[in-house]
Motif scaffolding. Structure first.
Motif, PDB file in Angstrom:
ATOM      1  N   THR A   1       0.830  -1.191   0.000  1.00 25.22           N
ATOM      2  CA  THR A   1       0.000   0.000   0.000  1.00 25.22           C
ATOM      3  C   THR A   1       0.870   1.248   0.000  1.00 25.22           C
ATOM      4  O   THR A   1       2.019   1.209   0.438  1.00 25.22           O
ATOM      5  CB  THR A   1      -0.945   0.016   1.222  1.00 25.22           C
ATOM      6  N   GLU A   2       0.312   2.330  -0.487  1.00 33.82           N
ATOM      7  CA  GLU A   2       1.004   3.608  -0.433  1.00 33.82           C
ATOM      8  C   GLU A   2       0.739   4.340   0.877  1.00 33.82           C
ATOM      9  O   GLU A   2       1.313   5.392   1.125  1.00 33.82           O
ATOM     10  CB  GLU A   2       0.568   4.479  -1.621  1.00 33.82           C
ATOM     11  N   ALA A   3      -0.122   3.787   1.719  1.00 27.71           N
ATOM     12  CA  ALA A   3      -0.474   4.423   2.993  1.00 27.71           C
ATOM     13  C   ALA A   3       0.719   4.446   3.943  1.00 27.71           C
ATOM     14  O   ALA A   3       1.562   3.549   3.936  1.00 27.71           O
ATOM     15  CB  ALA A   3      -1.627   3.674   3.650  1.00 27.71           C
ATOM     16  N   ASP A   4       0.758   5.475   4.745  1.00 32.46           N
ATOM     17  CA  ASP A   4       1.724   5.572   5.830  1.00 32.46           C
ATOM     18  C   ASP A   4       1.076   4.890   7.030  1.00 32.46           C
ATOM     19  O   ASP A   4       0.059   5.362   7.546  1.00 32.46           O
ATOM     20  CB  ASP A   4       2.018   7.050   6.123  1.00 32.46           C
ATOM     21  N   ILE A   5       1.619   3.758   7.458  1.00 26.29           N
ATOM     22  CA  ILE A   5       1.039   2.966   8.537  1.00 26.29           C
ATOM     23  C   ILE A   5       1.900   3.134   9.782  1.00 26.29           C
ATOM     24  O   ILE A   5       3.110   2.944   9.727  1.00 26.29           O
ATOM     25  CB  ILE A   5       0.956   1.478   8.160  1.00 26.29           C
ATOM     26  N   ARG A   6       1.250   3.462  10.890  1.00 29.17           N
ATOM     27  CA  ARG A   6       1.967   3.616  12.161  1.00 29.17           C
ATOM     28  C   ARG A   6       1.170   2.958  13.283  1.00 29.17           C
ATOM     29  O   ARG A   6      -0.056   2.950  13.273  1.00 29.17           O
ATOM     30  CB  ARG A   6       2.169   5.088  12.491  1.00 29.17           C
ATOM     31  N   ILE A   7       1.909   2.464  14.257  1.00 30.57           N
ATOM     32  CA  ILE A   7       1.295   1.834  15.417  1.00 30.57           C
ATOM     33  C   ILE A   7       1.540   2.725  16.628  1.00 30.57           C
ATOM     34  O   ILE A   7       2.650   3.217  16.833  1.00 30.57           O
ATOM     35  CB  ILE A   7       1.872   0.435  15.643  1.00 30.57           C
ATOM     36  N   PHE A   8       0.488   2.910  17.413  1.00 31.57           N
ATOM     37  CA  PHE A   8       0.546   3.798  18.567  1.00 31.57           C
ATOM     38  C   PHE A   8       0.101   3.070  19.829  1.00 31.57           C
ATOM     39  O   PHE A   8      -0.716   2.156  19.772  1.00 31.57           O
ATOM     40  CB  PHE A   8      -0.367   5.015  18.344  1.00 31.57           C
ATOM     41  N   GLU A   9       0.620   3.536  20.938  1.00 30.52           N
ATOM     42  CA  GLU A   9       0.202   3.009  22.239  1.00 30.52           C
ATOM     43  C   GLU A   9      -0.950   3.817  22.821  1.00 30.52           C
ATOM     44  O   GLU A   9      -1.716   3.302  23.623  1.00 30.52           O
ATOM     45  CB  GLU A   9       1.382   3.005  23.212  1.00 30.52           C
TER      46      GLU A   9
ATOM     47  N   GLU B   1       4.544  12.854  16.684  1.00 31.53           N
ATOM     48  CA  GLU B   1       4.797  11.827  15.688  1.00 31.53           C
ATOM     49  C   GLU B   1       5.755  10.773  16.196  1.00 31.53           C
ATOM     50  O   GLU B   1       5.664   9.604  15.839  1.00 31.53           O
ATOM     51  CB  GLU B   1       5.361  12.476  14.421  1.00 31.53           C
ATOM     52  N   ASP B   2       6.698  11.132  17.062  1.00 31.19           N
ATOM     53  CA  ASP B   2       7.665  10.176  17.559  1.00 31.19           C
ATOM     54  C   ASP B   2       7.077   9.192  18.557  1.00 31.19           C
ATOM     55  O   ASP B   2       7.752   8.274  18.991  1.00 31.19           O
ATOM     56  CB  ASP B   2       8.858  10.896  18.193  1.00 31.19           C
ATOM     57  N   ASP B   3       5.802   9.355  18.936  1.00 29.29           N
ATOM     58  CA  ASP B   3       5.154   8.411  19.839  1.00 29.29           C
ATOM     59  C   ASP B   3       4.743   7.128  19.125  1.00 29.29           C
ATOM     60  O   ASP B   3       4.297   6.190  19.766  1.00 29.29           O
ATOM     61  CB  ASP B   3       3.905   9.030  20.477  1.00 29.29           C
ATOM     62  N   SER B   4       4.894   7.076  17.824  1.00 35.58           N
ATOM     63  CA  SER B   4       4.517   5.861  17.107  1.00 35.58           C
ATOM     64  C   SER B   4       5.592   4.798  17.299  1.00 35.58           C
ATOM     65  O   SER B   4       6.759   5.102  17.481  1.00 35.58           O
ATOM     66  CB  SER B   4       4.287   6.135  15.633  1.00 35.58           C
ATOM     67  N   ILE B   5       5.172   3.551  17.252  1.00 31.94           N
ATOM     68  CA  ILE B   5       6.080   2.441  17.416  1.00 31.94           C
ATOM     69  C   ILE B   5       6.683   2.041  16.068  1.00 31.94           C
ATOM     70  O   ILE B   5       7.840   1.729  15.953  1.00 31.94           O
ATOM     71  CB  ILE B   5       5.339   1.236  18.038  1.00 31.94           C
ATOM     72  N   LEU B   6       5.870   2.046  15.037  1.00 28.25           N
ATOM     73  CA  LEU B   6       6.275   1.609  13.704  1.00 28.25           C
ATOM     74  C   LEU B   6       6.240   2.811  12.767  1.00 28.25           C
ATOM     75  O   LEU B   6       5.224   3.448  12.622  1.00 28.25           O
ATOM     76  CB  LEU B   6       5.307   0.540  13.185  1.00 28.25           C
ATOM     77  N   HIS B   7       7.356   3.135  12.172  1.00 30.51           N
ATOM     78  CA  HIS B   7       7.428   4.260  11.224  1.00 30.51           C
ATOM     79  C   HIS B   7       7.446   3.718   9.827  1.00 30.51           C
ATOM     80  O   HIS B   7       8.012   2.775   9.500  1.00 30.51           O
ATOM     81  CB  HIS B   7       8.663   5.108  11.446  1.00 30.51           C
TER      82      HIS B   7
ATOM     83  N   TRP C   1      -1.264  12.528  15.244  1.00 30.20           N
ATOM     84  CA  TRP C   1      -0.556  12.204  13.997  1.00 30.20           C
ATOM     85  C   TRP C   1      -1.518  12.277  12.804  1.00 30.20           C
ATOM     86  O   TRP C   1      -1.193  12.867  11.775  1.00 30.20           O
ATOM     87  CB  TRP C   1       0.075  10.819  14.094  1.00 30.20           C
ATOM     88  N   LEU C   2      -2.706  11.691  12.944  1.00 27.66           N
ATOM     89  CA  LEU C   2      -3.684  11.740  11.859  1.00 27.66           C
ATOM     90  C   LEU C   2      -4.086  13.177  11.528  1.00 27.66           C
ATOM     91  O   LEU C   2      -4.335  13.499  10.371  1.00 27.66           O
ATOM     92  CB  LEU C   2      -4.932  10.924  12.219  1.00 27.66           C
ATOM     93  N   ASP C   3      -4.137  14.028  12.542  1.00 28.15           N
ATOM     94  CA  ASP C   3      -4.529  15.423  12.342  1.00 28.15           C
ATOM     95  C   ASP C   3      -3.373  16.307  11.882  1.00 28.15           C
ATOM     96  O   ASP C   3      -3.555  17.504  11.681  1.00 28.15           O
ATOM     97  CB  ASP C   3      -5.131  15.993  13.626  1.00 28.15           C
TER      98      ASP C   3
END
Length: 125
Positions: free
Chosen positions: A95-103, A119-125, A111-113
């Motif tokens: 996918t072309e989507a930017d996928i991130r995982i958050f706690e 942004e650095d709170d995401s686990i997966l960049h 991040w979505l907004d």
């Protein structure tokens, strides 16, 4: 069971208990509807209360991601499940989507907004 909230440029889904194939199909229908009228959208998945899913759900997820490579801009996942994290990492290849995982939901929403401070709170960049 899932709940789905539709917004003009975002679909939010929360899973409770075991996710079923019918749940996946309901989410896909809602997302496809938004994409049809708004173009690429953002997604927020809250999977923290999900207790499991079947193999048919996992296969449907892969099929859907591969069939919709340009339908999503940002995908935020709220989970602590390692298998979901690995699946998200693999999905990035299709996918072309930017996928991130958050706690935390707060970090995911920021991040979505477009708030880059968290942004650095995401686990997966």
């Amino acid at each position: 069971m899932i709940t789905t909230d539709l917004m003009p440029e975002r679909v939010e889904m929360r899973a409770y208990g075991t996710m079923t194939l019918a749940d996946c199909k309901a989410f896909e229908a809602a997302s496809n509807y938004r994409v049809q009228f708004n173009g690429p959208i953002d997604l927020l998945f809250d999977l923290r209360s999900m207790t499991g899913y079947s193999l048919d759900v996992a296969l449907e997820e892969w099929r859907y991601v591969r069939a919709n490579p340009t339908s999503f801009r940002k995908v935020a996942l709220l989970t602590d499940d390692q298998f979901v994290t690995w699946g998200a990492w693999l999905s990035q290849f299709f996918t072309e989507a930017d996928i991130r995982i958050f706690e935390t939901e707060r970090a995911a929403r920021h991040w979505l907004d477009g708030d880059s401070q968290l942004e650095d709170d995401s686990i997966l960049h």
